[in-house]
Design an enzyme around this catalytic site. Structure first.
Site, PDB file in Angstrom:
ATOM      1  N   ASP A 188       0.808  -1.217   0.000  1.00 50.53           N
ATOM      2  CA  ASP A 188       0.000   0.000   0.000  1.00 50.53           C
ATOM      3  C   ASP A 188       0.845   1.273   0.000  1.00 50.53           C
ATOM      4  O   ASP A 188       2.063   1.232   0.190  1.00 50.53           O
ATOM      5  CB  ASP A 188      -0.961  -0.014   1.202  1.00 50.53           C
ATOM      6  CG  ASP A 188      -0.311  -0.507   2.497  1.00 50.53           C
ATOM      7  OD1 ASP A 188       0.921  -0.540   2.571  1.00 50.53           O
ATOM      8  OD2 ASP A 188      -1.042  -0.862   3.430  1.00 50.53           O
TER       9      ASP A 188
ATOM     10  N   ASN B 245      -7.707  -2.874  14.015  1.00 50.87           N
ATOM     11  CA  ASN B 245      -9.100  -3.180  13.661  1.00 50.87           C
ATOM     12  C   ASN B 245      -9.183  -4.405  12.748  1.00 50.87           C
ATOM     13  O   ASN B 245     -10.222  -4.666  12.159  1.00 50.87           O
ATOM     14  CB  ASN B 245      -9.759  -1.966  12.991  1.00 50.87           C
ATOM     15  CG  ASN B 245      -9.022  -1.546  11.712  1.00 50.87           C
ATOM     16  OD1 ASN B 245      -8.093  -2.209  11.276  1.00 50.87           O
ATOM     17  ND2 ASN B 245      -9.458  -0.440  11.125  1.00 50.87           N
TER      18      ASN B 245
ATOM     19  N   HIS C 220      -7.315  -4.853  10.011  1.00 56.46           N
ATOM     20  CA  HIS C 220      -6.998  -4.621   8.597  1.00 56.46           C
ATOM     21  C   HIS C 220      -5.698  -5.283   8.188  1.00 56.46           C
ATOM     22  O   HIS C 220      -4.805  -5.491   9.008  1.00 56.46           O
ATOM     23  CB  HIS C 220      -7.045  -3.126   8.237  1.00 56.46           C
ATOM     24  CG  HIS C 220      -5.890  -2.303   8.710  1.00 56.46           C
ATOM     25  ND1 HIS C 220      -6.010  -0.963   9.017  1.00 56.46           N
ATOM     26  CD2 HIS C 220      -4.573  -2.601   8.919  1.00 56.46           C
ATOM     27  CE1 HIS C 220      -4.824  -0.489   9.374  1.00 56.46           C
ATOM     28  NE2 HIS C 220      -3.950  -1.456   9.332  1.00 56.46           N
TER      29      HIS C 220
ATOM     30  N   GLU D 244      -9.760  -2.093   5.051  1.00 60.13           N
ATOM     31  CA  GLU D 244     -10.402  -1.764   6.317  1.00 60.13           C
ATOM     32  C   GLU D 244     -11.682  -2.591   6.516  1.00 60.13           C
ATOM     33  O   GLU D 244     -12.247  -3.087   5.530  1.00 60.13           O
ATOM     34  CB  GLU D 244     -10.776  -0.270   6.310  1.00 60.13           C
ATOM     35  CG  GLU D 244      -9.596   0.667   6.121  1.00 60.13           C
ATOM     36  CD  GLU D 244      -8.755   0.828   7.376  1.00 60.13           C
ATOM     37  OE1 GLU D 244      -8.844  -0.014   8.294  1.00 60.13           O
ATOM     38  OE2 GLU D 244      -8.006   1.800   7.460  1.00 60.13           O
TER      39      GLU D 244
HETATM   40  C1  F6R Z   1       1.482  -1.472   6.148  1.00 60.90           C
HETATM   41  C2  F6R Z   1       0.194  -2.118   6.224  1.00 60.90           C
HETATM   42  C3  F6R Z   1      -0.634  -2.117   7.455  1.00 60.90           C
HETATM   43  C4  F6R Z   1       0.159  -2.491   8.704  1.00 60.90           C
HETATM   44  C5  F6R Z   1      -0.752  -2.491   9.932  1.00 60.90           C
HETATM   45  C6  F6R Z   1       0.015  -2.776  11.205  1.00 60.90           C
HETATM   46  O1  F6R Z   1       2.034  -1.566   4.850  1.00 60.90           O
HETATM   47  O2  F6R Z   1      -0.215  -2.633   5.241  1.00 60.90           O
HETATM   48  O3  F6R Z   1      -1.689  -3.022   7.277  1.00 60.90           O
HETATM   49  O4  F6R Z   1       0.732  -3.746   8.540  1.00 60.90           O
HETATM   50  O5  F6R Z   1      -1.383  -1.244  10.056  1.00 60.90           O
HETATM   51  O6  F6R Z   1       0.864  -1.698  11.454  1.00 60.90           O
HETATM   52  P1  F6R Z   1       1.985  -1.757  12.597  1.00 60.90           P
HETATM   53  O7  F6R Z   1       2.948  -2.817  12.163  1.00 60.90           O
HETATM   54  O8  F6R Z   1       2.607  -0.392  12.578  1.00 60.90           O
HETATM   55  O9  F6R Z   1       1.281  -2.086  13.860  1.00 60.90           O
END
Ligand code: F6R
Length: 243
Positions: free
Chosen positions: A67, A136, A138, A143
């Protein structure tokens, strides 16, 4: 799903890096799906370390990132391009032409999503997809929603994701409100998936992901249906699971 319990974040990072190393050694021109965020930083550090010791060669590896924020340029220190370059790519012998991240500066969402879907298709799909887990549920920026989005799309970030990301920006108003993300179908088509989860604050959502119903309201729950998922989580993240 194979579940490996790590003692702590450092242990988790080494285990995850070992799995990625095995992939790179066994298929030097593999397609790695990569993630940003705090979860994979230790994994990238470990891979860099092994590269510096001469154990790994990334010269033929291709990558696709999950992303990118819409609206951020590559040189914005909060863009995912900047993150990947400064936490991983600049330290290894990867050919930058073989790295792919959605282009946050493309204002035409349809055009960028079509382009990125074609990039992934032309690579022949993903051999190993690394995933972190959002609070959440994701994965990527898929989302919670009423339905699973299949391929690359532009998302409106939820208030909880904006809140979680605000620590990286000067003010909450600076946090981008939209992002381009790989879709659930594309993630599920990866041959192998490596999910890394750390910290007690993820314990409840990890329990929901592993034992709850498969539902687009907990996007990562779809991983229950993939036949080659490895979860590496630390004790804190697994503290609400009977494991
Ligand atoms: C990042 C991504 C997000 C993160 C998720 C967890 O490229 O795709 O889905 O993997 O938000 O983020 P952290 O690792 O910062 O807790």
């Amino acid at each position: 799903m194979r579940i490996y319990k790590a003692k702590d974040y450092y242990d988790l990072s080494r285990k995850a890096a070992n799995i990625i190393s095995a992939q790179v050694i066994m298929k030097p021109d593999c397609v790695l799906g990569l993630a940003t965020g705090s979860s994979p930083i230790g994994t990238y550090k470990q891979l860099i370390d092994w590269y510096n010791k001469g154990d790994l060669d990334f010269s033929s590896v291709r990558t696709v990132n999950l992303d990118e924020y819409k609206g951020l340029t590559k040189d914005n220190d909060q863009s995912y391009y900047y993150f990947m370059y400064n936490n991983f790519f600049k330290y290894i012998n990867i050919n930058m032409a073989n790295t792919n991240i959605p282009d946050g500066t493309e204002p035409d969402s349809q055009k960028e999503c079509d382009r990125y879907n074609k990039v992934i298709a032309d690579l022949g799909g993903i051999d190993l997809q690394l995933l972190g887990l959002g609070h959440n549920g994701h994965i990527g920026f898929n989302e919670p929603d009423a339905a699973f989005e299949k391929v690359t799309h532009c998302v409106d970030l939820t208030p909880s994701t904006i809140e979680a990301n605000k620590r990286f920006f000067a003010t909450i108003d600076d946090v981008p409100k939209q992002a381009y993300t790989m879709g659930i179908k594309t993630i599920m088509q990866a041959k192998k998936i490596l999910l890394i989860v750390s910290g007690e604050d993820k314990a409840q959502i990890l329990r929901d992901v592993l034992y709850g119903p498969v539902t687009p309201h907990v996007p990562a729950s779809i991983l229950q249906l993939h036949n080659d998922v490895t979860l590496v989580a630390d004790e804190a993240a697994l503290s609400k699971c009977d494991f």
